[in-house]
Enzyme design. Structure first.
Site, PDB file in Angstrom:
ATOM      1  N   THR A 157       0.844  -1.191   0.000  1.00  0.00           N
ATOM      2  CA  THR A 157       0.000   0.000   0.000  1.00  0.00           C
ATOM      3  C   THR A 157       0.884   1.247   0.000  1.00  0.00           C
ATOM      4  OG1 THR A 157      -1.928   1.014   1.012  1.00  0.00           O
ATOM      5  CG2 THR A 157      -0.417  -0.049   2.526  1.00  0.00           C
ATOM      6  N   LYS A 180       3.481   1.511  -3.862  1.00  0.00           N
ATOM      7  CA  LYS A 180       2.856   0.758  -4.959  1.00  0.00           C
ATOM      8  C   LYS A 180       3.622   0.858  -6.278  1.00  0.00           C
ATOM      9  CE  LYS A 180      -1.863   0.714  -3.255  1.00  0.00           C
ATOM     10  NZ  LYS A 180      -3.269   0.777  -3.584  1.00  0.00           N
ATOM     11  N   ASN A 188      -0.301  -3.875  -6.125  1.00  0.00           N
ATOM     12  CA  ASN A 188      -0.713  -3.971  -4.722  1.00  0.00           C
ATOM     13  C   ASN A 188      -0.614  -5.401  -4.198  1.00  0.00           C
ATOM     14  OD1 ASN A 188      -2.911  -5.157  -5.989  1.00  0.00           O
ATOM     15  ND2 ASN A 188      -4.382  -4.318  -4.540  1.00  0.00           N
ATOM     16  N   GLY A 236      -4.242  10.530  -8.653  1.00  0.00           N
ATOM     17  CA  GLY A 236      -3.175   9.798  -7.968  1.00  0.00           C
ATOM     18  C   GLY A 236      -3.206   8.326  -8.349  1.00  0.00           C
ATOM     19  N   ARG A 272      -6.823  18.668  -8.135  1.00  0.00           N
ATOM     20  CA  ARG A 272      -6.324  19.932  -7.574  1.00  0.00           C
ATOM     21  C   ARG A 272      -5.087  20.404  -8.343  1.00  0.00           C
ATOM     22  NH1 ARG A 272      -3.992  19.642  -1.594  1.00  0.00           N
ATOM     23  NH2 ARG A 272      -2.751  18.075  -2.669  1.00  0.00           N
ATOM     24  N   TYR A 320     -13.000   4.799   3.062  1.00  0.00           N
ATOM     25  CA  TYR A 320     -13.938   4.023   3.897  1.00  0.00           C
ATOM     26  C   TYR A 320     -13.863   4.415   5.367  1.00  0.00           C
ATOM     27  CZ  TYR A 320      -9.771   1.143   4.588  1.00  0.00           C
ATOM     28  OH  TYR A 320      -8.502   0.732   4.871  1.00  0.00           O
TER      29      TYR A 320
END
Ligand code: ATR
Length: 277
Positions: free
Chosen positions: A60, A64, A85, A127, A150, A220
């Protein structure tokens, strides 16, 4: 023998909870742990996989991409995404795969009965997570992909990466200021980490959206970001990132153990995750 999820930070990862549940259910006699690591440890961890001391790895943030240089062979998907991953050992080689994108599309197909074909998708963020998801959206033959971020340059890079490989999909860059998705949009996905902290909320004009629009936030934790709350309040079908997390874990689990998990396995682990935070 052990499996690990490695990253930095790793404290809050739900992956051990998910995998240990299935490992115990299928009596595999292994343990899945989390390990916070510095980058210089990556080569030796891969050597441990090669020597059979580690059965498998999940990778993670922020490794990655970096881990790829230590892997013998990466899948077509991982090449297309530029990140992995999942690591496993097979036929004398250490392999890398990316299960994030397929986890996302499976979650939508199951939980929202969403059919991606010919749909217009509005992706917030450029990303690593965005690359994985967009790769799968393209495979599912969506019609149009809007991307906003952004930092404009990162969105431009992402768009040129995918445009050059997929001439038949319509891509459009959307300026970050004044987000106002149109009535053609079927699905909005927040792939950014913005919303993880309290009171973080993107400004999006929801006035033009179709009634059947679906909003997904891949975050989450919290269970409902401010943005998700906003879409929910307006009556749209919403999902957070837990289903995606569990589905990508199920694909990794199958790569390690050749066990195809069923809906009951998925639902059981979802309940346990939901109760854990
Ligand atoms: P991941 O691999 O999880 O996608 P990443 O590569 O660091 O992580 O990308 C994080 C995404 O969240 C990026 O789209 C980032 O936007 P920038 O490219 O402008 O950095 C976005 N993001 C993170 N914090 C943000 C914030 N406070 N406001 C808006 N976007 C943010």
């Amino acid at each position: 023998m052990t499996l690990f999820v490695i990253g930095k930070p790793i404290k809050h990862s739900l992956s051990p909870l998910i995998h240990n549940y299935w490992i115990n259910k299928y009596h595999l006699g292994l343990e899945y742990k989390k390990m916070e690591v510095e980058e210089d440890l990556l080569p030796s961890l891969i050597e441990n996989v090669r020597e059979g001391k580690i059965t498998g790895l999940n990778i993670t943030l922020p490794y990655k991409k970096d881990i790829i240089s230590y892997i013998d062979e990466i899948s077509h998907t991982a090449k297309g995404v530029g990140a992995i991953n999942t690591v496993f050992f097979k036929r004398n080689k250490v392999y890398g795969e990316n299960t994030d994108g397929v986890g996302f599309t499976r979650a939508l197909e199951k939980e929202a009965k969403f059919n991606f074909s010919n749909k217009s998708i509005y992706v917030i963020g450029a990303g690593g997570a965005s690359y994985g998801i967009i790769y799968e959206l393209i495979k599912k033959k969506v019609q149009k992909i809007y991307v906003t971020n952004r930092t404009k340059q990162k969105a431009t890079e992402l768009l040129s990466f995918f445009k050059s490989r997929n001439k038949d999909i319509n891509f459009e860059f959307i300026d970050w200021e004044g987000l106002a998705p149109g009535s053609d949009v079927d699905l909005i996905i927040n792939t950014t980490s913005f919303g993880m902290k309290e009171n973080e909320c993107l400004k999006i004009d929801t006035n033009n959206l179709k009634d059947k629009l679906i909003f997904v936030d891949i975050i989450y934790s919290p269970k409902e970001t401010e943005l998700l709350k906003l879409f929910k309040k307006e009556g749209f079908f919403c999902m957070n990132g837990l289903d995606m997390l569990i589905e990508q874990a199920a694909v990794s689990f199958e790569l390690w153990f050749n066990i195809s998990l069923n809906n009951k396995d998925i639902e059981e682990v979802k309940k346990i995750c939901e109760a854990s935070y």
